[in-house]
Design an enzyme around this catalytic site. Structure first.
Site, PDB file in Angstrom:
ATOM      1  N   ASP A  80       0.109  -0.472  -5.092  1.00  0.00           N
ATOM      2  CA  ASP A  80      -1.200  -0.215  -5.697  1.00  0.00           C
ATOM      3  C   ASP A  80      -1.271   1.115  -6.442  1.00  0.00           C
ATOM      4  O   ASP A  80      -2.153   1.320  -7.274  1.00  0.00           O
ATOM      5  CB  ASP A  80      -2.332  -0.334  -4.669  1.00  0.00           C
ATOM      6  CG  ASP A  80      -2.203   0.623  -3.494  1.00  0.00           C
ATOM      7  OD1 ASP A  80      -1.131   1.236  -3.306  1.00  0.00           O
ATOM      8  OD2 ASP A  80      -3.191   0.749  -2.740  1.00  0.00           O
ATOM      9  N   HIS A  81      -0.357   2.028  -6.144  1.00  0.00           N
ATOM     10  CA  HIS A  81      -0.230   3.303  -6.857  1.00  0.00           C
ATOM     11  C   HIS A  81       1.035   3.973  -6.340  1.00  0.00           C
ATOM     12  O   HIS A  81       1.695   3.458  -5.442  1.00  0.00           O
ATOM     13  CB  HIS A  81      -1.452   4.214  -6.632  1.00  0.00           C
ATOM     14  CG  HIS A  81      -1.900   4.262  -5.212  1.00  0.00           C
ATOM     15  ND1 HIS A  81      -1.133   4.819  -4.216  1.00  0.00           N
ATOM     16  CD2 HIS A  81      -3.016   3.774  -4.608  1.00  0.00           C
ATOM     17  CE1 HIS A  81      -1.761   4.680  -3.057  1.00  0.00           C
ATOM     18  NE2 HIS A  81      -2.899   4.040  -3.259  1.00  0.00           N
TER      19      HIS A  81
ATOM     20  N   CYS B 187      -6.480   3.824  -3.661  1.00  0.00           N
ATOM     21  CA  CYS B 187      -6.526   2.420  -3.252  1.00  0.00           C
ATOM     22  C   CYS B 187      -7.701   1.659  -3.847  1.00  0.00           C
ATOM     23  O   CYS B 187      -7.529   0.613  -4.475  1.00  0.00           O
ATOM     24  CB  CYS B 187      -6.590   2.324  -1.727  1.00  0.00           C
ATOM     25  SG  CYS B 187      -5.122   2.921  -0.865  1.00  0.00           S
TER      26      CYS B 187
ATOM     27  N   HIS C 184      -9.496  -2.472  -1.026  1.00  0.00           N
ATOM     28  CA  HIS C 184      -9.595  -1.314  -0.140  1.00  0.00           C
ATOM     29  C   HIS C 184     -10.343  -1.752   1.118  1.00  0.00           C
ATOM     30  O   HIS C 184     -11.363  -2.463   1.030  1.00  0.00           O
ATOM     31  CB  HIS C 184     -10.357  -0.197  -0.858  1.00  0.00           C
ATOM     32  CG  HIS C 184     -10.453   1.075  -0.096  1.00  0.00           C
ATOM     33  ND1 HIS C 184      -9.357   1.674   0.479  1.00  0.00           N
ATOM     34  CD2 HIS C 184     -11.515   1.875   0.189  1.00  0.00           C
ATOM     35  CE1 HIS C 184      -9.746   2.799   1.076  1.00  0.00           C
ATOM     36  NE2 HIS C 184     -11.038   2.930   0.918  1.00  0.00           N
TER      37      HIS C 184
ATOM     38  N   ASP D  10       0.819  -1.211   0.000  1.00  0.00           N
ATOM     39  CA  ASP D  10       0.000   0.000   0.000  1.00  0.00           C
ATOM     40  C   ASP D  10       0.857   1.267   0.000  1.00  0.00           C
ATOM     41  O   ASP D  10       1.692   1.462   0.889  1.00  0.00           O
ATOM     42  CB  ASP D  10      -0.883  -0.012   1.257  1.00  0.00           C
ATOM     43  CG  ASP D  10      -2.152   0.793   1.094  1.00  0.00           C
ATOM     44  OD1 ASP D  10      -2.242   1.578   0.139  1.00  0.00           O
ATOM     45  OD2 ASP D  10      -3.057   0.633   1.936  1.00  0.00           O
ATOM     46  N   ASP D  11       0.660   2.123  -0.998  1.00  0.00           N
ATOM     47  CA  ASP D  11       1.311   3.441  -1.070  1.00  0.00           C
ATOM     48  C   ASP D  11       2.820   3.383  -1.292  1.00  0.00           C
ATOM     49  O   ASP D  11       3.523   4.364  -1.052  1.00  0.00           O
ATOM     50  CB  ASP D  11       1.046   4.265   0.199  1.00  0.00           C
ATOM     51  CG  ASP D  11      -0.355   4.847   0.254  1.00  0.00           C
ATOM     52  OD1 ASP D  11      -1.208   4.414  -0.541  1.00  0.00           O
ATOM     53  OD2 ASP D  11      -0.603   5.729   1.088  1.00  0.00           O
TER      54      ASP D  11
END
Length: 429
Positions: free
Chosen positions: A270-271, A46, A100, A6-7
């Protein structure tokens, strides 16, 4: 083994975004397989990113553009990636953040262990505000949620399995708030912190729609005026190094198991994430920092160690790729492309620029040289990464690039679905 982080942006060691970051396990993993230097998310948030890659349906097709839009009501009949593997005889199990958090999908998981709660400082916020905060916490690694999630994965890998498996492990860090044990902060003394390269008035040539997305008067103004830029970067670096250690625990267990030589590993962020570039923090934007993601694939018998692919790929490509690698029946309706040709030959012909969508009608198209952005109101940005890797000079209005824009515009989504219904309170990061 399907690993979602995540992130996590491109600052980790294999992708070279921050010189001096300590992520040895990710570096070792990347050198064991294929590293995609130009991998991008389908959406810089997310929920839409994860929903799209797990269903194979793009945000512009579903209308799921933001974190406060539950995806299952508008994709009632979608067969998710883990559902497809279950239907084809795989044992499927998951732990941690895969979807998410607000909209986990019970139908996807025969066994799901949830997202453990992380410890926090006694009083918050410590340095920032609300959910934009960072601080050491006086706990052991074992007390952290990601440690507990990995332990579930380790338990799974240490068992005997009589059929093929799909194990999904989702990491929370380096998602905000950046609360990790003190020892990780100690690795990055404040006087050694390097800030991102920025220029004054970077948003001067960005359309108003892009400036509105950047929100320079929000987090960035707070960071600059409170003198906390280095401390915030320290928190992000510390959180990445903590996550790296947990990823190492998981991969080391696989490598010591009897499943080592016949298990595919896919790891992705995820990004991306901004730390002040374009006067912007967090994801939620269409520039390089928010859209570029770590993406590593190891497929025994297919991939070669220490291979680098410079073609543009998208997280939407994961679903068809795993079907292809595992020789499952083909599935219609998937909007990504199998990257197996690139896993076999990093120089294979590939004409699939990567498309990222953030909100209705706002898109970015990235090929190997250029990034083109168009907003709902028709305003544009164009950047030449050969001469401007920081995306400092918007050349969209320069007539000599008209043919470049035309080529990239051809890859914009043909459908822009209306916004899916929004759920109050569902938009937490």
């Amino acid at each position: 083994m399907f690993i979602a982080v995540d992130d996590m942006n491109d600052w980790i060691e294999p992708f070279g975004g921050y010189k001096g970051i300590i992520t040895p396990n990710l570096d070792k993993l990347a050198k064991s397989g294929v590293r995609f230097e130009k991998a991008y998310c389908s959406a810089p948030a997310c929920n839409p990113s994860r929903a799209s890659l797990l269903t194979g349906v793009r945000p512009a097709t579903s209308g799921v553009y933001h974190n406060d839009q539950p995806w299952r009501p508008v994709l009632k009949d979608a067969v998710t990636l883990p559902q497809y593997f279950t239907a084809n005889g795989y044992k499927v199990e998951a732990a941690g953040k895969i979807y998410h958090n607000s909209y986990n999908d019970d139908a996807s998981w025969p066994i799901y262990h949830g997202v453990p709660k992380d410890p926090e400082p006694p009083s918050t916020p410590v340095n920032g505000r609300a959910n934009f905060d960072w601080s050491p916490v006086n706990v052991k690694d074992e007390d952290m949620g990601d440690y507990k999630t990995v332990s579930k994965g380790i338990e799974f890998l240490e068992k005997n399995h009589d059929k093929p498996f799909f194990l999904a492990i989702g990491f929370t860090r380096p998602h905000l708030p950046w609360y990790v044990p003190q020892k990780y902060f100690d690795l990055y003394p404040l006087d050694k912190i390097t800030l991102p390269s920025v220029i004054p008035n970077d948003l001067a040539d960005v359309p108003s729609a892009g400036v509105a997305i950047a929100k320079p008067d929000g987090d960035h103004k707070f960071i600059v005026e409170s003198g906390q830029w280095r401390k915030a970067v320290q928190g992000y670096l510390a959180s990445n190094t903590f996550a790296d250690g947990q990823i190492g625990r998981l991969v080391d267990t696989l490598n010591k198991s009897k499943y080592k030589d016949n298990t595919i590993i896919v790891l992705f962020g995820d990004h991306g994430w901004h730390l002040g570039e374009k006067e912007h923090w967090r994801k939620f934007a269409l520039w390089e920092e928010a859209t570029r993601v770590p993406f590593i694939v190891i497929a025994p018998g297919i991939t070669k160690a220490n291979t680098v692919v410079k073609r543009t790929v998208n997280l939407m490509d994961i679903y068809p790729t795993l079907i292809d690698l595992c020789q499952l029946p083909s599935k219609t309706g998937l909007e990504g492309n199998s990257i197996v040709p690139l896993l076999k030959n990093p120089l294979a012909i590939w004409n699939y620029p990567s498309v990222t969508t953030h909100g209705f009608g706002n898109h970015s198209v990235r090929n190997e040289r250029y990034r083109y952005i168009v907003y709902q109101d028709g305003t544009e940005e164009l950047y030449d990464h050969d001469t401007d890797p920081q995306e400092w000079k918007n050349i969209a209005n320069d007539p000599k690039y008209a043919s470049v824009k035309k080529e990239l515009i051809a890859f914009l989504p043909k459908v822009n679905a209306p916004n899916a219904p929004r759920l109050k309170g569902g938009g937490k990061e």
